[in-house]
Every structure is written in structure tokens, then in C-alpha cells.
Design an enzyme around this catalytic site. Sequence first.
Site, PDB file in Angstrom:
ATOM      1  N   HIS A  57     -24.118  58.205 -20.875  1.00  0.00           N
ATOM      2  CA  HIS A  57     -23.330  57.294 -20.823  1.00  0.00           C
ATOM      3  C   HIS A  57     -21.925  57.982 -20.759  1.00  0.00           C
ATOM      4  O   HIS A  57     -21.799  59.328 -20.947  1.00  0.00           O
ATOM      5  CB  HIS A  57     -23.335  56.707 -22.437  1.00  0.00           C
ATOM      6  CG  HIS A  57     -24.598  55.969 -22.759  1.00  0.00           C
ATOM      7  ND1 HIS A  57     -24.728  55.103 -23.565  1.00  0.00           N
ATOM      8  CD2 HIS A  57     -25.745  55.881 -22.003  1.00  0.00           C
ATOM      9  CE1 HIS A  57     -25.959  54.361 -23.701  1.00  0.00           C
ATOM     10  NE2 HIS A  57     -26.620  54.992 -22.610  1.00  0.00           N
ATOM     11  N   GLU A  59     -19.185  57.963 -22.438  1.00  0.00           N
ATOM     12  CA  GLU A  59     -18.482  58.727 -23.651  1.00  0.00           C
ATOM     13  C   GLU A  59     -19.310  60.017 -23.722  1.00  0.00           C
ATOM     14  O   GLU A  59     -18.671  61.251 -23.847  1.00  0.00           O
ATOM     15  CB  GLU A  59     -18.919  58.072 -25.055  1.00  0.00           C
ATOM     16  CG  GLU A  59     -18.274  56.675 -25.168  1.00  0.00           C
ATOM     17  CD  GLU A  59     -19.026  55.456 -24.510  1.00  0.00           C
ATOM     18  OE1 GLU A  59     -18.683  54.349 -24.979  1.00  0.00           O
ATOM     19  OE2 GLU A  59     -20.174  55.804 -23.862  1.00  0.00           O
ATOM     20  N   CYS A  87     -22.015  52.759 -28.113  1.00  0.00           N
ATOM     21  CA  CYS A  87     -23.588  52.683 -28.621  1.00  0.00           C
ATOM     22  C   CYS A  87     -23.854  53.403 -29.800  1.00  0.00           C
ATOM     23  O   CYS A  87     -23.052  54.651 -30.090  1.00  0.00           O
ATOM     24  CB  CYS A  87     -24.733  52.591 -27.529  1.00  0.00           C
ATOM     25  SG  CYS A  87     -24.843  54.410 -27.004  1.00  0.00           S
ATOM     26  N   CYS A  90     -23.553  57.350 -28.536  1.00  0.00           N
ATOM     27  CA  CYS A  90     -22.316  57.668 -28.199  1.00  0.00           C
ATOM     28  C   CYS A  90     -21.420  57.916 -29.418  1.00  0.00           C
ATOM     29  O   CYS A  90     -20.497  58.641 -29.738  1.00  0.00           O
ATOM     30  CB  CYS A  90     -21.562  56.918 -27.445  1.00  0.00           C
ATOM     31  SG  CYS A  90     -22.634  56.836 -25.480  1.00  0.00           S
TER      32      CYS A  90
END
Length: 161
Positions: A57, A59, A87, A90
Site C-alpha cells: 500500500h 503508506e 487501512c 497501514c
Amino acid sequence: MGTAARHEHYMRLALGEAYRGIHKGEGGPFGACVVRKGSVVAVAHNRVLKSRNPTLHAEVVAIGRAARRLGTHLLDGCVIYSTTEPCPMCFSAIHWARIGSVYFGTTVPDVKRLGFNELTISNVTLKRLGRSPMRLHAGLLRAECRRLLSDWKALPSRRTY
């Protein structure tokens, strides 16, 4: 540049990176920017599709780059800007890296409605349950972040995961 303008500037860097990622077909409509003491340390977009790695992801990629650049796994004193609310994975990575503040535009429910396989646990709930000292700042450039999601949704090659 005032404080609000600086926060918007960093979020726009995350937005620009998210657009680069979706136009390259590397992942979903997500970007992140890590800043320390007013200097950009790392900017990244989602790389899930390109890498075939569900953990990449925006991040997580940005945190990894920032850690390498700074030579430490502890990113205290840093701020992360994310086009969408992190999420749970993250959020945990941000917490473990000891990043003090998160600014985000859209929310987990916004991307869940697009078909992403999100756990609908808000960062507020994660912060409370985990007793995280992280400061959360929701809705930064929300309209621009929502436009990113709409632009992604209009792409014929879009893919969720």
C-alpha cells in the site's frame, strides 16, 4: 507558506503520486507522503498490482522509503499524508514506525464502496483500542481526494483487490 497551506502542499504531493501510480497501472488510487521537519522524506503510490504483493500500500511503501532514507525504523518526528484513511495494516505500520500524525482525505468506507476489500474499522477506533498516541486529521483536501477516486473509477483498466 502558512500551516494550512503546507499541509495542503504535502497532500497534493500524495495526490500527484497516486495519479502517477494509477496511470502506470501499478495499483489503486492511493498515495502517501512522509514529511519530517518540513522536508519531504518520501512519496509513494500503491504498488499492489505491479508487484503482485498485497502489502505494498502507498503508506507502507512510503514508510519503507523514509526508513531507508533516514537510516532508522523509528520515524518519530514525521508526519504522513495519505489520500485515503489508512487501512488497519497501514495504521499499524504508521504506529510501529512511531509517526506522530496522519492527515488523510477520504475514508475507508469511501473506497469500500468502490469494491476494495476493506475492513471497515476506522482509524479513530484503532487508535482508541490500541491506545495509540498518533494524532489523526481527517478530511484534508477531501474534495480533491474524492476526485482522485472518481477519476480512477472512470478508468476502463481499473482493478480492485
